[in-house]
Write a protein that holds these residues in place. Structure first.
Motif, PDB file in Angstrom:
ATOM      1  N   PHE A   1       0.834  -1.207   0.000  1.00  7.17           N
ATOM      2  CA  PHE A   1       0.000   0.000   0.000  1.00  7.17           C
ATOM      3  C   PHE A   1       0.868   1.256   0.000  1.00  7.17           C
ATOM      4  O   PHE A   1       0.608   2.207  -0.754  1.00  7.17           O
ATOM      5  N   LEU A   2       1.899   1.252   0.837  1.00  8.02           N
ATOM      6  CA  LEU A   2       2.777   2.419   0.923  1.00  8.02           C
ATOM      7  C   LEU A   2       3.543   2.642  -0.390  1.00  8.02           C
ATOM      8  O   LEU A   2       3.803   3.784  -0.769  1.00  8.02           O
ATOM      9  N   LYS A   3       3.868   1.564  -1.067  1.00  6.08           N
ATOM     10  CA  LYS A   3       4.556   1.686  -2.350  1.00  6.08           C
ATOM     11  C   LYS A   3       3.640   2.308  -3.401  1.00  6.08           C
ATOM     12  O   LYS A   3       4.052   3.191  -4.160  1.00  6.08           O
ATOM     13  N   ILE A   4       2.381   1.875  -3.419  1.00  8.68           N
ATOM     14  CA  ILE A   4       1.412   2.404  -4.381  1.00  8.68           C
ATOM     15  C   ILE A   4       1.139   3.889  -4.126  1.00  8.68           C
ATOM     16  O   ILE A   4       0.980   4.681  -5.059  1.00  8.68           O
ATOM     17  N   HIS A   5       1.099   4.263  -2.839  1.00  9.65           N
ATOM     18  CA  HIS A   5       0.769   5.648  -2.477  1.00  9.65           C
ATOM     19  C   HIS A   5       2.010   6.427  -2.026  1.00  9.65           C
ATOM     20  O   HIS A   5       1.920   7.311  -1.169  1.00  9.65           O
ATOM     21  N   ALA A   6       3.142   6.127  -2.628  1.00 11.58           N
ATOM     22  CA  ALA A   6       4.411   6.733  -2.210  1.00 11.58           C
ATOM     23  C   ALA A   6       4.427   8.243  -2.372  1.00 11.58           C
ATOM     24  O   ALA A   6       5.124   8.950  -1.631  1.00 11.58           O
ATOM     25  N   ARG A   7       3.669   8.758  -3.311  1.00 10.89           N
ATOM     26  CA  ARG A   7       3.684  10.200  -3.569  1.00 10.89           C
ATOM     27  C   ARG A   7       2.660  10.972  -2.725  1.00 10.89           C
ATOM     28  O   ARG A   7       2.569  12.189  -2.831  1.00 10.89           O
ATOM     29  N   LYS A   8       1.916  10.251  -1.897  1.00  7.83           N
ATOM     30  CA  LYS A   8       0.895  10.911  -1.086  1.00  7.83           C
ATOM     31  C   LYS A   8       1.376  11.064   0.356  1.00  7.83           C
ATOM     32  O   LYS A   8       2.283  10.359   0.800  1.00  7.83           O
ATOM     33  N   ASN A   9       0.757  11.994   1.055  1.00  4.38           N
ATOM     34  CA  ASN A   9       1.122  12.241   2.456  1.00  4.38           C
ATOM     35  C   ASN A   9       0.431  11.204   3.334  1.00  4.38           C
ATOM     36  O   ASN A   9      -0.776  11.245   3.534  1.00  4.38           O
ATOM     37  N   VAL A  10       1.201  10.249   3.825  1.00  3.07           N
ATOM     38  CA  VAL A  10       0.666   9.143   4.611  1.00  3.07           C
ATOM     39  C   VAL A  10       1.298   9.146   5.991  1.00  3.07           C
ATOM     40  O   VAL A  10       2.510   9.342   6.136  1.00  3.07           O
ATOM     41  N   ARG A  11       0.493   8.914   7.001  1.00  3.47           N
ATOM     42  CA  ARG A  11       0.996   8.779   8.370  1.00  3.47           C
ATOM     43  C   ARG A  11       0.764   7.340   8.836  1.00  3.47           C
ATOM     44  O   ARG A  11      -0.235   6.735   8.490  1.00  3.47           O
ATOM     45  N   ILE A  12       1.715   6.809   9.610  1.00  7.61           N
ATOM     46  CA  ILE A  12       1.637   5.416  10.064  1.00  7.61           C
ATOM     47  C   ILE A  12       1.519   5.351  11.584  1.00  7.61           C
ATOM     48  O   ILE A  12       2.276   6.008  12.301  1.00  7.61           O
ATOM     49  N   TYR A  13       0.558   4.549  12.054  1.00  4.86           N
ATOM     50  CA  TYR A  13       0.397   4.251  13.475  1.00  4.86           C
ATOM     51  C   TYR A  13       0.447   2.729  13.608  1.00  4.86           C
ATOM     52  O   TYR A  13      -0.246   2.027  12.876  1.00  4.86           O
ATOM     53  N   ALA A  14       1.238   2.212  14.517  1.00  2.00           N
ATOM     54  CA  ALA A  14       1.385   0.763  14.624  1.00  2.00           C
ATOM     55  C   ALA A  14       1.400   0.323  16.088  1.00  2.00           C
ATOM     56  O   ALA A  14       1.900   1.033  16.954  1.00  2.00           O
ATOM     57  N   CYS A  15       0.844  -0.885  16.318  1.00  2.00           N
ATOM     58  CA  CYS A  15       0.863  -1.469  17.657  1.00  2.00           C
ATOM     59  C   CYS A  15       0.790  -2.983  17.520  1.00  2.00           C
ATOM     60  O   CYS A  15      -0.090  -3.503  16.853  1.00  2.00           O
ATOM     61  N   GLY A  16       1.742  -3.685  18.135  1.00  2.00           N
ATOM     62  CA  GLY A  16       1.758  -5.137  18.058  1.00  2.00           C
ATOM     63  C   GLY A  16       3.152  -5.688  18.277  1.00  2.00           C
ATOM     64  O   GLY A  16       4.045  -4.961  18.755  1.00  2.00           O
ATOM     65  N   PRO A  17       3.401  -6.936  17.931  1.00  2.00           N
ATOM     66  CA  PRO A  17       4.716  -7.544  18.114  1.00  2.00           C
ATOM     67  C   PRO A  17       5.790  -6.801  17.321  1.00  2.00           C
ATOM     68  O   PRO A  17       5.496  -6.171  16.297  1.00  2.00           O
TER      69      PRO A  17
END
Length: 210
Positions: free
Chosen positions: A192-208
């Motif tokens: 997903f991040l590769k497809i939308h590389a030119r867009k402003n994306v923020r990442i939130y993560a929780c897990g192992p």
């Protein structure tokens, strides 16, 4: 932050040793921000073992049916040790000591409305706990949350229906292929991040860590 003795409103068995615990505590519910947690005594008697309180991320704010006002907290609890094993045996009406909300929580600002197009919420197993309130808050800022949720099997993907009711895009993976794609959740997230590389994306993560 408040230290309260709160009443157990209900506990629901989600399967695979996962439970949704609802506590009646409107005063604390009104203070909650996405990503915060509470410290909860796992037994009713303050002098009973385990003596120390346990931290639990706040999954959702329980609201009054008619008014919609905050009425309590919903916590995702996994029965994995002595403390949580005692906690999942509580019954409605019992009282527990609850300190919170605590923690800084996720940083969500009004300027995200114009600067952030997508927010990738990446969770593994019970790492889903802090992301439901976050998804609702992001949608209020007109930011599109996209959920990437992975587990060892379908039983690990608890409470996914809550996110589906928000009508947001969701991607699921399981290591055994019992639901969604077979593999780790980092795979569709990377695509997903590769497809939308030119867009402003923020990442939130929780897990192992993996």
């Amino acid at each position: 932050m408040l230290d309260k003795k709160v009443k157990v409103k209900g506990i629901r068995d989600l399967g695979a040793r996962n439970y949704l615990l609802t506590l009646s505590t409107p005063e604390q519910a009104r203070l909650v921000r996405p990503g915060q947690f509470i410290m909860l005594k796992c037994v009713e008697d303050a002098d009973d073992n385990p003596l120390l309180r346990r931290p639990f991320t706040i999954f959702n704010i329980h609201r009054q049916a008619r008014s919609g006002k905050p009425a309590g907290l919903e916590l995702l609890v996994k029965d994995v040790g002595a403390g949580t094993h005692r906690l999942v045996q509580v019954r409605p009406g019992q009282m527990l000591n609850c300190l919170g909300p605590q923690g800084r929580g996720f940083q969500i600002s009004a300027d995200m409305r114009n600067r952030t197009e997508f927010a990738c919420l990446i969770a593994g197993g019970v790492g889903i706990a802090p992301l439901y309130l976050l998804a609702q808050s992001l949608m209020a800022q007109n930011v599109k949350p996209v959920l990437f949720y992975g587990g060892a099997n379908v039983e690990d993907l608890v409470l996914r229906e809550c996110f589906e009711r928000l009508q947001m895009n969701v991607f699921y993976t399981t290591e055994d292929g019992s639901f969604g794609e077979r593999g780790l959740i980092t795979q569709p997230a990377a695509e997903f991040l590769k497809i939308h590389a030119r867009k402003n994306v923020r990442i939130y993560a929780c897990g192992p860590w993996a």
